[in-house]
Design an enzyme around this catalytic site. Sequence first.
Site, mmCIF file in Angstrom:
data_model
loop_
_atom_site.group_PDB
_atom_site.id
_atom_site.type_symbol
_atom_site.label_atom_id
_atom_site.label_comp_id
_atom_site.label_asym_id
_atom_site.label_seq_id
_atom_site.Cartn_x
_atom_site.Cartn_y
_atom_site.Cartn_z
ATOM 1 N N GLU A 1 35.824 36.998 47.822
ATOM 2 C CA GLU A 1 34.726 37.932 47.519
ATOM 3 C C GLU A 1 33.331 37.382 47.821
ATOM 4 O OE1 GLU A 1 35.132 39.342 43.484
ATOM 5 O OE2 GLU A 1 37.251 39.751 43.741
ATOM 6 N N GLU B 1 46.326 42.288 45.250
ATOM 7 C CA GLU B 1 46.130 42.549 43.814
ATOM 8 C C GLU B 1 46.350 44.034 43.528
ATOM 9 O OE1 GLU B 1 42.329 40.979 42.504
ATOM 10 O OE2 GLU B 1 42.519 39.220 43.770
HETATM 11 O O1 9MR Z 1 42.553 40.014 36.096
HETATM 12 C C1 9MR Z 1 41.782 38.825 36.020
HETATM 13 C C2 9MR Z 1 41.286 38.626 34.617
HETATM 14 O O2 9MR Z 1 42.392 38.433 33.733
HETATM 15 C C3 9MR Z 1 40.355 37.431 34.572
HETATM 16 O O3 9MR Z 1 39.789 37.346 33.286
HETATM 17 C C4 9MR Z 1 39.243 37.607 35.595
HETATM 18 C C5 9MR Z 1 38.335 36.373 35.659
HETATM 19 O O4 9MR Z 1 39.065 35.237 36.011
HETATM 20 O O5 9MR Z 1 39.778 37.796 36.897
HETATM 21 C C6 9MR Z 1 40.634 38.911 36.992
HETATM 22 O O6 9MR Z 1 41.178 38.937 38.297
HETATM 23 C C7 9MR Z 1 40.298 39.237 39.362
HETATM 24 C C8 9MR Z 1 40.729 38.412 40.557
HETATM 25 O O7 9MR Z 1 40.750 37.051 40.252
HETATM 26 C C9 9MR Z 1 39.827 38.662 41.763
HETATM 27 N N1 9MR Z 1 39.777 40.063 42.061
HETATM 28 C C10 9MR Z 1 39.451 40.962 40.957
HETATM 29 C C11 9MR Z 1 40.408 40.695 39.790
HETATM 30 C C12 9MR Z 1 40.132 41.669 38.646
HETATM 31 O O8 9MR Z 1 38.856 41.473 38.134
#
Ligand code: 9MR
Length: 364
Positions: free
Chosen positions: A168, A276
């Site tokens: 990202e 994802e």
């Molecule tokens: O789903 C994830 C959540 O449990 C975590 O708290 C968060 C921060 O680490 O990240 C979420 O996952 C993200 C992923 O790493 C990158 N793309 C977006 C996802 C959803 O926010």
Amino acid sequence: MKSKQYILGVLTALLFASCSNDEKVVLKYADEGDSGNPNPITQTLKEKAKFKIGAAVKMKDLQNEANYKNAVLKHYNQITAEFEMKMASIWTSSTAYNYTAADYLVGFAQDNKMEVHGHTLVWYDSFPEWFKKAQYDSIAFEAKVKVYITDVVGRYKGKVKSWDVVNEVFADGGAMRNETVINSLFKDPIGFYGRCFRYAKAADPDAKLFYNDYSVVLDAGKRASIKKMVARFKANGVPIDGLGDQFHYATDTNRQTMKTGFTDLASTGLLIHISELDIKVNTGKSDSYVFNDVENQKQAETYKYITTMYEELPQTQKFAISTWGVTDKYTWLTSFWHSKEYPLLLDADYNKKPAYQGFLDGLK
Ligand code: 9MR
């Protein structure tokens, strides 16, 4: 309760069967073990797919809930750590790492002959607080990141099959994100990201290395920036193997836009990872939302559309489809999105949803 669902399901299926639509999915709920079910889903995702089917998982759920663990083992053959392999989780101070959860997850995968997709080495949103506060200049910053990548990728060499090296970095529309420290430190952030790929490659030459982002197939500007970065990487010999589009989409996401974007993304020739995947249904974020058969049907068809589209990729570009979670019980969207949500393939009781059948129907 269940049998009422089945009857409604059959009625809805008949209703929808009268329209002509390629994505039609016959509504099926639950498992072969459920005696009230006249029309069970009998195949699992991993049995049918010729590429890996992944799920984002958390250590505590695997450890604490047998049903969760069994569902992961039954349906999936790849895992991604939902947060435990991010920098903020592993890199606890400038001199210490905490590998407890990452080791557990990699060990779990090895014990069960599953692949691990490593997520993620460099993500602005997961730089540890101590690192952000340290105020390194660009040389010191990059030196620290290089050591981090070398140590983490090296530790899991041969055990983690693939890594999201960079996550990202582009804002909506395609400009570089301005909230990341990297933009203020480096005159050429893309050059820095390219070197991160080289550090990862040096630590594990066999790992597949990905750039991962969201809305890639919907946002033409972001996609153009990613393609430009890939072209530059290829011209300079930066070792990038694949692109991940997260696919946090919804039942009302425009399918034609999705397909046009997907084809454009695939034109890079790289491996393509749906990394994802989850499909929101309560797009109006309504508290009174009811996830009924009509809504299940829409979700099943969206999943079918996506897996069908993925199967149309050249064989050599198929890598994996990974869902962002295992069960509706624990989706990140409930807290993040502040609404009732049911975005995954298994319901809160670990039954297969119509979405599961939709996903299967799209697979070859
Ligand atoms: O789903 C994830 C959540 O449990 C975590 O708290 C968060 C921060 O680490 O990240 C979420 O996952 C993200 C992923 O790493 C990158 N793309 C977006 C996802 C959803 O926010």
